[in-house]
Scaffold this active site. Structure first.
Site, PDB file in Angstrom:
ATOM      1  N   HIS A 116      -9.969   1.013   4.404  1.00 48.03           N
ATOM      2  CA  HIS A 116      -8.702   1.215   5.118  1.00 48.03           C
ATOM      3  C   HIS A 116      -8.951   2.201   6.266  1.00 48.03           C
ATOM      4  O   HIS A 116      -9.722   3.152   6.121  1.00 48.03           O
ATOM      5  CB  HIS A 116      -7.641   1.753   4.152  1.00 48.03           C
ATOM      6  CG  HIS A 116      -6.280   1.766   4.780  1.00 48.03           C
ATOM      7  ND1 HIS A 116      -5.892   2.739   5.657  1.00 48.03           N
ATOM      8  CD2 HIS A 116      -5.232   0.911   4.670  1.00 48.03           C
ATOM      9  CE1 HIS A 116      -4.652   2.477   6.069  1.00 48.03           C
ATOM     10  NE2 HIS A 116      -4.233   1.370   5.485  1.00 48.03           N
ATOM     11  N   ASN A 147       0.865  -1.177   0.000  1.00 45.99           N
ATOM     12  CA  ASN A 147       0.000   0.000   0.000  1.00 45.99           C
ATOM     13  C   ASN A 147       0.905   1.230   0.000  1.00 45.99           C
ATOM     14  O   ASN A 147       1.476   1.578   1.026  1.00 45.99           O
ATOM     15  CB  ASN A 147      -0.898  -0.042   1.253  1.00 45.99           C
ATOM     16  CG  ASN A 147      -1.769   1.194   1.381  1.00 45.99           C
ATOM     17  OD1 ASN A 147      -1.822   2.028   0.469  1.00 45.99           O
ATOM     18  ND2 ASN A 147      -2.454   1.322   2.509  1.00 45.99           N
ATOM     19  N   GLY A 165       1.869   2.115  10.746  1.00 43.73           N
ATOM     20  CA  GLY A 165       2.828   3.214  10.650  1.00 43.73           C
ATOM     21  C   GLY A 165       3.493   3.572  11.972  1.00 43.73           C
ATOM     22  O   GLY A 165       4.132   4.606  12.092  1.00 43.73           O
ATOM     23  N   LYS A 172       0.127   4.239  -0.286  1.00 45.21           N
ATOM     24  CA  LYS A 172      -0.536   5.428   0.266  1.00 45.21           C
ATOM     25  C   LYS A 172      -0.265   6.632  -0.649  1.00 45.21           C
ATOM     26  O   LYS A 172      -0.181   6.465  -1.856  1.00 45.21           O
ATOM     27  CB  LYS A 172      -0.101   5.659   1.711  1.00 45.21           C
ATOM     28  CG  LYS A 172      -0.239   4.381   2.546  1.00 45.21           C
ATOM     29  CD  LYS A 172      -0.186   4.581   4.011  1.00 45.21           C
ATOM     30  CE  LYS A 172      -0.376   3.245   4.702  1.00 45.21           C
ATOM     31  NZ  LYS A 172      -0.435   3.334   6.139  1.00 45.21           N
ATOM     32  N   GLU A 228      -7.339   4.596   7.394  1.00 45.04           N
ATOM     33  CA  GLU A 228      -7.104   6.014   7.071  1.00 45.04           C
ATOM     34  C   GLU A 228      -8.297   6.602   6.332  1.00 45.04           C
ATOM     35  O   GLU A 228      -8.634   7.776   6.497  1.00 45.04           O
ATOM     36  CB  GLU A 228      -5.799   6.155   6.266  1.00 45.04           C
ATOM     37  CG  GLU A 228      -4.583   6.005   7.182  1.00 45.04           C
ATOM     38  CD  GLU A 228      -3.334   5.457   6.525  1.00 45.04           C
ATOM     39  OE1 GLU A 228      -3.230   5.499   5.283  1.00 45.04           O
ATOM     40  OE2 GLU A 228      -2.452   4.975   7.260  1.00 45.04           O
ATOM     41  N   GLU A 241      -5.980  -5.095  10.050  1.00 46.88           N
ATOM     42  CA  GLU A 241      -4.962  -4.075  10.300  1.00 46.88           C
ATOM     43  C   GLU A 241      -5.276  -3.315  11.591  1.00 46.88           C
ATOM     44  O   GLU A 241      -6.043  -2.343  11.568  1.00 46.88           O
ATOM     45  CB  GLU A 241      -4.916  -3.080   9.145  1.00 46.88           C
ATOM     46  CG  GLU A 241      -4.521  -3.690   7.819  1.00 46.88           C
ATOM     47  CD  GLU A 241      -3.916  -2.634   6.915  1.00 46.88           C
ATOM     48  OE1 GLU A 241      -2.764  -2.805   6.498  1.00 46.88           O
ATOM     49  OE2 GLU A 241      -4.583  -1.616   6.650  1.00 46.88           O
ATOM     50  N   SER A 293       2.784  -2.253  10.220  1.00 47.69           N
ATOM     51  CA  SER A 293       4.235  -2.318  10.467  1.00 47.69           C
ATOM     52  C   SER A 293       4.869  -3.665  10.099  1.00 47.69           C
ATOM     53  O   SER A 293       5.779  -4.136  10.776  1.00 47.69           O
ATOM     54  CB  SER A 293       4.549  -1.955  11.913  1.00 47.69           C
ATOM     55  OG  SER A 293       4.149  -0.615  12.179  1.00 47.69           O
TER      56      SER A 293
END
Ligand code: PGA
Length: 259
Positions: A95, A9, A173, A11, A97, A167, A213
């Protein structure tokens, strides 16, 4: 046998020039075999040029986002139909985010999954808890709810039509990975709830990824777990490490060592 997936991904990283260069490198250096496949989820602006570069490649391309209508007055959006027209066959949906920063609700996620399936795009449905939810022992309940809401009225004809990614938000992150047993426990729970919604056979065939991560050091031990069928990799997918993870995983036939 569930084939492993090493998914990247990107991003909001890599402009089309950088993307093309990196895609060529991936194409040259990732040696996918029968045990593993690679997908890269790239920014919308990179999709078309990358789909040209990777036309004859085994590396698959996915969108990070799309809207659930086909076309019309939706400034700033792209549709599943548009993705299909340039041969993009995967898309991330839900996701964290997108949920947190862009207010995507379970209802929107559900519509996107329906639209993706209509266009034969494989959605990668992302689910995960935040730190507070984990600390309050709400993880299992929350994940079950996210899955049930996202898949409401979604009929699956075969297991290849969807991929799930677990996730945990606190691991994205942050450098904090869920340990392999924590990740396995939730992936198993996801398989269980898929069995309840559909049936055990289908649930046993759907690929479930872990994300948060994932890196060169922890990928192998995570991917060895019984219900973890690979990873959705953010930061490490922007570098050489992605190639090393993909090639490392490809060396192993996990199918031989697990049911
Ligand atoms: P990360 O991101 O690997 O950088 O934690 C994973 C993701 O958000 O998909």
């Amino acid at each position: 046998m569930r084939k492993k997936i090493v998914a990247g991904n990107w991003k909001m990283n890599k402009n089309p020039f950088e993307a093309v260069e990196f895609a060529k490198k991936l194409q040259n250096e990732i040696n996918n075999n029968n045990y593993c496949e690679s997908i890269i989820f790239v920014p919308s602006i990179d999709l078309f040029c990358i789909s040209e570069v990777l036309k004859a490649s085994k590396i698959k391309i996915g969108a990070q986002n799309f809207y659930f209508e086909n076309n019309g007055a939706y400034t700033g959006e792209i549709s599943a139909q548009m993705l299909k027209e340039i041969d993009v066959n995967y898309a991330l949906v839900g996701h964290s985010e997108r949920r947190i920063l862009f207010g995507e609700t379970d209802e929107v996620i559900n519509k996107k999954i329906a639209k993706a399936l209509e266009y034969k795009i494989t959605p990668v449905l992302c689910v995960g808890e935040n730190l507070e939810e984990r600390e309050n022992n709400l993880t299992v309940e929350l994940i079950r709810l996210q899955i049930k809401r996202a898949l409401k009225n979604i009929n699956l004809k075969n297991a290849g039509e969807i991929i799930i990614a677990y996730e945990p938000i606190w691991a994205i992150g942050t450098g904090k990975t869920a340990d392999k047993n924590q990740a396995q426990e939730i992936c198993r729970e996801i398989r269980k709830v898929l069995g309840e919604i559909y049936n055990l056979k289908l649930a046993s065939q759907i690929r479930i990824l872990y994300g948060g991560s994932v890196n060169l050091k922890n990928a192998e031990e995570l991917f060895e777990m019984q219900d973890i069928d690979g990873g959705l990799i953010g930061g490490a997918s922007l570098t050489e490490d992605f190639i090393l993870i993909a090639n490392n995983i490809c060396k192993t036939n996990f199918a031989d060592i697990k049911i």
